[in-house]
Design an enzyme around this catalytic site. Structure first.
Site, short mmCIF file in Angstrom:
data_model
loop_
_atom_site.label_atom_id
_atom_site.label_comp_id
_atom_site.label_asym_id
_atom_site.label_seq_id
_atom_site.Cartn_x
_atom_site.Cartn_y
_atom_site.Cartn_z
N ARG A 375 0.82 -1.21 0.00
CA ARG A 375 0.00 0.00 0.00
C ARG A 375 0.86 1.27 0.00
O ARG A 375 0.42 2.33 -0.42
CB ARG A 375 -0.93 -0.01 1.22
CG ARG A 375 -2.01 1.04 1.18
CD ARG A 375 -3.11 0.74 2.17
NE ARG A 375 -2.59 0.43 3.48
CZ ARG A 375 -3.29 -0.19 4.43
NH1 ARG A 375 -4.52 -0.59 4.20
NH2 ARG A 375 -2.76 -0.42 5.62
N SER A 378 2.21 0.91 -4.48
CA SER A 378 1.48 0.76 -5.73
C SER A 378 0.57 1.93 -6.05
O SER A 378 0.77 2.65 -7.04
CB SER A 378 0.69 -0.55 -5.71
OG SER A 378 -0.15 -0.60 -4.55
N VAL A 497 -10.00 1.00 -3.83
CA VAL A 497 -9.33 -0.28 -3.52
C VAL A 497 -8.27 -0.13 -2.43
O VAL A 497 -7.85 0.98 -2.10
CB VAL A 497 -8.71 -0.88 -4.79
CG1 VAL A 497 -9.78 -1.14 -5.84
CG2 VAL A 497 -7.64 0.03 -5.37
N GLU A 498 -7.85 -1.26 -1.90
CA GLU A 498 -6.84 -1.34 -0.82
C GLU A 498 -7.22 -0.47 0.37
O GLU A 498 -6.39 0.20 0.98
CB GLU A 498 -5.45 -0.95 -1.35
CG GLU A 498 -4.88 -1.98 -2.31
CD GLU A 498 -3.42 -1.74 -2.63
OE1 GLU A 498 -2.72 -1.10 -1.83
OE2 GLU A 498 -2.96 -2.21 -3.69
N GLY A 499 -8.50 -0.52 0.72
CA GLY A 499 -9.03 0.28 1.82
C GLY A 499 -9.65 1.55 1.29
O GLY A 499 -8.94 2.48 0.91
#
Length: 837
Positions: A375, A378, A497-499
């Site tokens: 996180r 990316s 995405v990713e939280g």
């Protein structure tokens, strides 16, 4: 006299952070001297004795203080500290604390920040970026990828695999590149400026995936088998975390594995039957190895005494009976491989648990550690890349596009939009580099990773929206000429995405950081949770009074620096930005005080106070990004042409901090605390710091328009080409020609304005297709020299071409529809597939 002397002595001791022993000695002397000066007046003796008594508490014999004072205080504190779930306790134990801890302490050491090793690339990493990454970018036609193939072309897939793009972070010993976090970030960022779909395809296996989990936690046998295959692309990985009901909350996932014996390759072995239902899984449609996060149950207690073993990470081969994948989602018309995967009672042996049987039940910690790494790289890199591409193309377009005989880059309204584009992109890049540098120093930044993901993707949205405002109609028409559309469409994906950003901001950044990064809270929570009361009191006694002294010092520091404008703060002198350091020192102390007051008064209710938590998260973000800008400027040697960006970024961060802190105080859930907090944080009011003025804003806007080194610095790392047949190359080519022919075009425009339309020989200046006639007329009238003719005509052609948009005839629309035909089939998991625990 004695009262003033004693009070001054106490304040100085607190401000300097003196120990209890030093305080007792100094206050004893101050009491004797003051009382003597006052003729041994009783009031002087009593006041001095009271202050002395407080200091003596800190130097009492340990056992006496623990029994008489610390034990009762511990009982009171137990009722105030937030209660933590088992997953939250795991989160506190995972990751590392670095510069975020300095900010939470209220006493940031700027010399330490500046001394950190700068993020950098090795020669090998730079060569890979200049070679294979550049070659990959040249291969990409984003319009064809997203509207014709709905996939990366086969030769692109082959190139990605053959050149090791899936093994960027896998150690060389196992066939990977073994690249640094900085290299990983730079590679993703550059690809993203060419094709978001390709960037996501490359970044996911290198951020959250079996590769990193295997590298960190896999058995030697697993590493030897899987890592070389993943590096070469012989196996394509995905990692499935998100469930329809639980989202990405690994603590609430319903997907399960039931421990049992079963048959594997002809032998009876211990394993588990796995049932899962996941969605939004990148690379799932093409993955050969599916990583899963599941909860393991052991009803027959084949592993031990517990029925509920806990979250576990496993590998499932895609070709096992009962495994379903291949269907695709289309996230906002980007076409990276993404889709659902599900399975029911799929048996796998224990050697498919990442790390083997010993790691059953330890998957939550594994996920937290690896999430903090991926996180951090990316999506922040993708957001920065979008900012760089938008600055590069929009700045070029603004200079090349003319209205009313002037470049639109001269219009103040356009400059007002380009100002935050340049400033925010510079800030995103700085924060990205600071955090990548942490990773390369071995830090596992759980809190910075969350705030960086949230803030960079949020700023990405702001920058692209401003870019669309400038490009206007040229940006909203879909087609191969559009250089903004893909990034614009991808914004909600990055935000989600990713939280999802809402939850990351309102729950994770401050909610976790206030405890994880606090210099004392973690130990106090640990003491409060100990069952052995004697050990609990001893641990608590060793930290609580230091915590009180720490909070008192920060309160005084915030108040004094607020009164003096930070003049008493110790600051580095390089860069001549001391006034910003002083305000950051002041606000760091204020942030630490607010954190302590929040934990003391709101305590376990903080999870429900998400507006407060979100505003405090924003305050931390502004401190962190201001720090990153200073660090970046220092690492690059304080180049003067970056000063306007640095000052804009710092003024913006400080102003935004002031705004969010004021809102946090004005709406604090304990009304009685609002007035004291205003006094400590804003003793002279909350309007002293202003946003950047128009003069500075115009200077910042010009950095992405004028053809100077600072423009290249802002866009550094983006893929650059001047091919007039390429959507980005077309606008960069026009920008180049506009600069090269500015003198002759200005001469032409002046001549035209002075002439009557009848003198132009019937040439309509508003009709761009009459360029040759216009140039011939200008040469004939001696306005343009003969040797300038061809270059001017080339420039006018490019300047007209850059404003053209795509239009599709009936056959073209039918062709687009034909490409999409058959893509709309909805694939659902079986209705009777049960995934409950």
């Amino acid at each position: 006299m004695s009262v003033l002397l004693l009070l001054l002595s106490a304040l100085v001791l607190i401000y300097l952070g003196s120990s209890g022993s030093v305080a007792a000695i100094v206050l004893t002397l101050a009491t004797i001297i003051g009382a003597g000066l006052d003729g041994w007046h009783l009031a002087s003796i009593v006041f001095g004795g009271a202050l002395l008594g407080v200091s003596l508490v800190l130097v009492l014999p340990g056992k006496l203080r623990r029994n008489r004072l610390s034990a009762p205080l511990l009982g009171w504190v137990r009722g105030r500290l937030p209660t933590l779930s088992s997953t939250e306790e795991e989160a506190l134990r995972s990751g590392s604390v670095d510069w975020d801890g300095e900010l939470f302490s209220g006493q940031p050491n700027w010399s330490r920040l500046l001394s950190y090793t700068p993020a950098h690339l090795t020669e090998e990493e730079q060569a890979f970026i200049d070679g294979p990454v550049d070659t990959l970018c040249k291969m990409l036609d984003d319009w064809a990828i997203t509207h014709e193939h709905f996939d990366l072309p086969k030769d692109v897939w082959a190139y990605i695999k053959d050149e090791g793009f899936f093994g960027l972070v896998i150690p060389k010993a196992h066939g990977g590149k073994g690249f640094s976090a900085m290299a990983h970030s730079e590679i993703v960022m550059k690809i993203s400026t060419r094709s978001v779909s390709t960037a996501v395809t490359v970044m996911v296996p290198n951020s959250l995936g079996p590769g990193e989990l295997l590298t960190e936690y896999g058995t030697e046998a697993q590493k030897a088998y899987y890592l070389p295959r993943l590096s070469k692309g012989e196996d394509v990985p995905c990692f499935a975390l998100t469930s329809p009901v639980a989202g990405s909350d690994a603590g609430a996932i319903p997907d399960r594995g039931v421990v049992c014996e079963g048959e594997w390759e002809g032998e009876k072995v211990l394993g588990m039957k796995v049932t899962w239902n996941k969605r939004y899984i990148t690379l799932a449609p093409v993955a050969t190895v599916i990583g899963l996060a599941i909860k393991v149950h052991d009803p027959d207690r084949l592993l031990g005494e517990d029925d509920e073993v806990g979250t576990t990470c496993v590998l499932v081969p895609h070709d096992l009976e009962g495994v379903h994948s291949g269907a695709r989602h289309l996230p906002m018309n980007t076409v990276f491989m993404n889709g659902p995967t599900w399975g029911s009672d799929v048996f796998i042996p224990m050697d498919k648990v990442i790390g083997g049987q010993a790691m059953v039940g330890k998957g939550w910690k594994m996920l937290l550690e690896c999430l903090s790494i991926g996180r951090s790289i990316s999506l922040p890199a993708l957001g920065t890349g979008a900012g760089k591409l938008t600055c590069l193309t929009t700045g070029s377009y603004a200079l090349a596009r003319e209205q009313f005989g002037r470049s639109i880059s001269d219009f103040e309204g356009v400059q007002e939009a380009m100002e935050p584009m340049a400033g925010y992109t510079y800030m995103m890049d700085a924060a990205r580099r600071l955090t990548a540098g942490m990773l390369d120093r071995g830090v596992r930044p759980s809190v910075p990773s969350a705030l960086l993901k949230y803030r960079n993707t949020d700023l990405m949205r702001d920058v692209i929206n401003h870019g669309m405002d400038v490009v206007a109609g040229r940006g909203v028409i879909t087609g191969p000429r559009n250089f903004m559309a893909r990034a614009y469409q991808a914004v909600p994906i990055a935000i989600t995405v990713e939280g999802a950003n809402i939850l990351t901001r309102s729950l994770m950044v401050f909610g976790q950081g206030a405890i994880r990064c606090h210099p004392f809270i973690v130990q106090e929570i640990e003491a409060a949770g100990l069952e052995d009361n004697r050990k609990a009191v001893k641990l608590f006694d060793g930290v609580f009074y230091r915590h009180i002294a720490h909070t008192t010092r920060n309160s005084l520091k915030s108040f004094v620096l607020g009164l003096t404008g930070g003049l008493l703060a110790k600051t580095p002198s390089k860069g001549k930005i001391q006034r910003y350091y002083r305000q950051l020192d002041r606000f760091a102390a204020a942030f630490a005080v607010m954190t302590d007051i929040t934990l003391l008064t709101v305590g376990g209710g903080l999870k429900a106070r998400q507006r407060l938590s979100g505003r405090m998260a924003d305050c931390l973000v502004h401190l962190y990004y201001a720090s990153a800008v200073i660090k970046q400027w220092h690492d690059e040697g304080y180049p003067e042409d970056q000063r306007c960006l640095v000052e804009w970024s710092l003024q913006t961060s400080l102003h935004d901090f002031q705004t969010q802190m004021k809102r946090a105080i004005d709406n604090f859930p304990v009304p009685a605390m609002r007035w004291p907090m205003r006094l400590l944080v804003f003793p002279l009011g909350a309007s002293g710091l202003r946003a950047p003025d128009d003069r500075l804003g115009a200077e910042v806007a010009s950095t992405i328009v004028k053809d100077k080194p600072i423009r290249q610095r802002i866009a550094s790392g983006a893929y650059y080409n001047q091919n007039p047949d390429d959507p980005v190359g077309r606008v960069l080519n026009a920008y180049r020609l506009a600069n090269e022919t500015k003198t002759v075009r200005d001469r032409l425009h002046r001549a035209i304005r002075k002439r009557d339309p009848d003198e132009l020989g019937g040439i309509d200046m508003l009709m761009g297709h009459e360029r040759k006639e216009l140039v011939d007329w200008a040469v004939e009238q001696k306005i343009v020299r003969e040797d300038e003719r061809d270059h001017l005509l080339e420039a006018l052609t490019a300047l007209y071409d850059v404003i053209r948009v795509d239009a599709f005839d009936a056959d073209g629309i039918k062709a687009l529809a034909k490409c999409a035909k058959g893509k709309r089939k909805v694939v659902e998991r079986p209705a009777d597939l049960k995934t409950g625990g």
